[in-house]
Design an enzyme around this catalytic site. Structure first.
Site, PDB file in Angstrom:
ATOM      1  N   ASP A 231      -0.830   2.920  20.331  1.00 54.53           N
ATOM      2  CA  ASP A 231      -1.001   2.262  19.037  1.00 54.53           C
ATOM      3  C   ASP A 231       0.007   1.117  18.986  1.00 54.53           C
ATOM      4  OD1 ASP A 231      -0.985   1.392  16.410  1.00 54.53           O
ATOM      5  OD2 ASP A 231      -0.713   3.381  15.525  1.00 54.53           O
TER       6      ASP A 231
ATOM      7  N   HIS B 142       0.430  -0.348  14.318  1.00 51.85           N
ATOM      8  CA  HIS B 142       1.308   0.217  13.294  1.00 51.85           C
ATOM      9  C   HIS B 142       2.750   0.185  13.774  1.00 51.85           C
ATOM     10  CE1 HIS B 142      -2.717   2.011  12.413  1.00 51.85           C
ATOM     11  NE2 HIS B 142      -2.369   1.625  11.203  1.00 51.85           N
TER      12      HIS B 142
ATOM     13  N   SER C 239      -3.517  -0.069   6.222  1.00 51.46           N
ATOM     14  CA  SER C 239      -2.478   0.872   6.630  1.00 51.46           C
ATOM     15  C   SER C 239      -1.133   0.205   6.880  1.00 51.46           C
ATOM     16  CB  SER C 239      -2.917   1.638   7.879  1.00 51.46           C
ATOM     17  OG  SER C 239      -3.285   0.755   8.924  1.00 51.46           O
TER      18      SER C 239
END
Length: 384
Positions: A361, A364, A128
């Site tokens: 998070d 990311h 990702s």
């Protein structure tokens, strides 16, 4: 300053005084392999406006002309990366530009990128982090060329693509978080370290290709990406994670050397993107992780993180390749950006969840944000 134990690589750090608040000034001189590829391939030598310039050593400088696009006007951005959509109250993380020590980077010019890439397919392959970068590049190009320039944006698994028809440019993301195959057998996921990812034939079509892997090798519990690991004809419920990554990369490297025509295809490998889950890395005894962080680390002397062990594996394997990829060495410069993660602004959380740092998070990156710099460095490496 030694970072880590048991033979980990070293950063030799030059810290320069700066009166500019928020500036992070670093020079990382990682131990390079004796293979002679100097940590990067494709002809060697760092690109930049000057002989011998290292575009990966420099500082973060506030720049009010940033960001170069808005997530709200780019259809490529996943909600997961659109931090403003989920109510992030600050936007200063969008306003930092990377400034190398001894040269100037070109400003990203989407029309120039497309013109120079005319008729080509550009592909990101990996996890990702690669998708984060793919979406960033689409937004940079979209913003430069107008709302009708990008057609046929399609999302799939494993392949997602967008076309810029006027230029004949296709920009794709191929999801392969391990770069080797994950097969299903009787409902179980088998991570096959001796077999490259099943759709790798699609990689041959790219004129410019950037690989990455790293984060998935450390996942455990419900986030683990396999039920069994297969190598040398044997099955294991687990293995030494770095050794498993090494075996997989050796498989991938052999495939690249044997299947990609380097006279036609530019090959890159993006170094490990750091996470910011441990505030001790930036000498903060109060914070829990990246939660609430709004500025970069103030200086390299204030950063005490461990250089990712995955990079030792990546360096070693790239050094064995007949034609090593160009290493986009973004680890150190990204490590300074504790402010750039979605944190609790990556989804529709309740007020209680949004007040809980454990929901953050810290892997990311928000868009616009740090991945735009990764693409600026790719643009520089390709065309300058």
């Amino acid at each position: 300053m030694a970072m880590g134990e048991g033979g980990r690589l070293f950063f030799l750090v030059l810290v320069l005084a700066s009166s500019m608040a928020g500036r992070a000034l670093i020079m990382s001189k990682r131990s390079r392999l004796s293979s002679g590829h100097g940590g990067h391939g494709d002809g060697g030598g760092r690109p930049g406006n000057g002989s011998g310039c290292d575009i990966f050593a420099g500082s973060w400088v506030r720049d009010e002309s940033y960001p170069l696009y808005q997530a709200s006007s780019c259809p490529a951005v996943d909600p997961q990366f659109n931090c403003q959509l989920y109510g992030r109250p600050d936007s200063d993380y969008q306003r930092f530009r990377w400034q190398p020590l001894s040269c100037n980077l070109p400003r990203f010019d989407g029309r120039d990128f497309l013109e120079r890439s005319r008729g080509k397919t550009i592909m990101f392959v990996g996890d990702s982090m690669g998708r984060d970068q793919w979406e960033s590049l689409l937004c940079l190009l979209w913003a430069a060329t107008g709302p009708h320039s990008m057609a046929q944006l399609s999302r799939g698994d494993p392949l997602s693509s967008a076309s810029f028809l006027e230029y004949g440019v296709v920009v794709s993301f191929y999801r392969a978080p391990f770069l080797v195959n994950v097969a299903l057998a009787e409902g179980k996921r088998i991570l096959r370290l001796d077999a490259v990812a099943g759709g790798a034939a699609a990689w041959r079509t790219a004129d410019i290709i950037s690989f990455n892997t790293g984060h998935w090798w450390t996942h455990t519990g419900s986030l683990q990406g396999w039920d069994y690991i297969e190598y040398d004809g044997n099955y294991h419920t687990d293995a030494d994670r770095l050794d498993a990554m090494r075996r997989a990369l050796v498989t991938w490297a052999k495939w690249v050397d044997e299947n990609i025509d380097r006279s036609k295809t530019r090959v890159f490998f993006q170094s490990t993107s750091p996470s910011h889950d441990n505030p001790a890395e930036w000498n903060d005894p109060i914070s829990k992780n990246c939660y609430g962080e709004r500025t970069p680390v103030s200086g390299w002397a204030d950063y005490h993180g461990v250089y990712p062990a995955q990079m030792r594996v990546i360096d070693n394997v790239l050094g064995t390749m007949r034609g090593p990829p160009y290493l986009l060495d973004v680890t150190a410069l990204s490590a300074m950006r504790k402010d750039g993660h979605p944190s609790v602004y990556s989804g529709d959380l309740s007020p209680a969840q949004r007040a809980d740092p454990t929901q953050s998070d810290c892997s990311h990156w928000c868009l616009p944000g740090l991945p735009d710099t990764w693409n600026l460095l790719l643009y520089t490496a390709l065309y300058f």
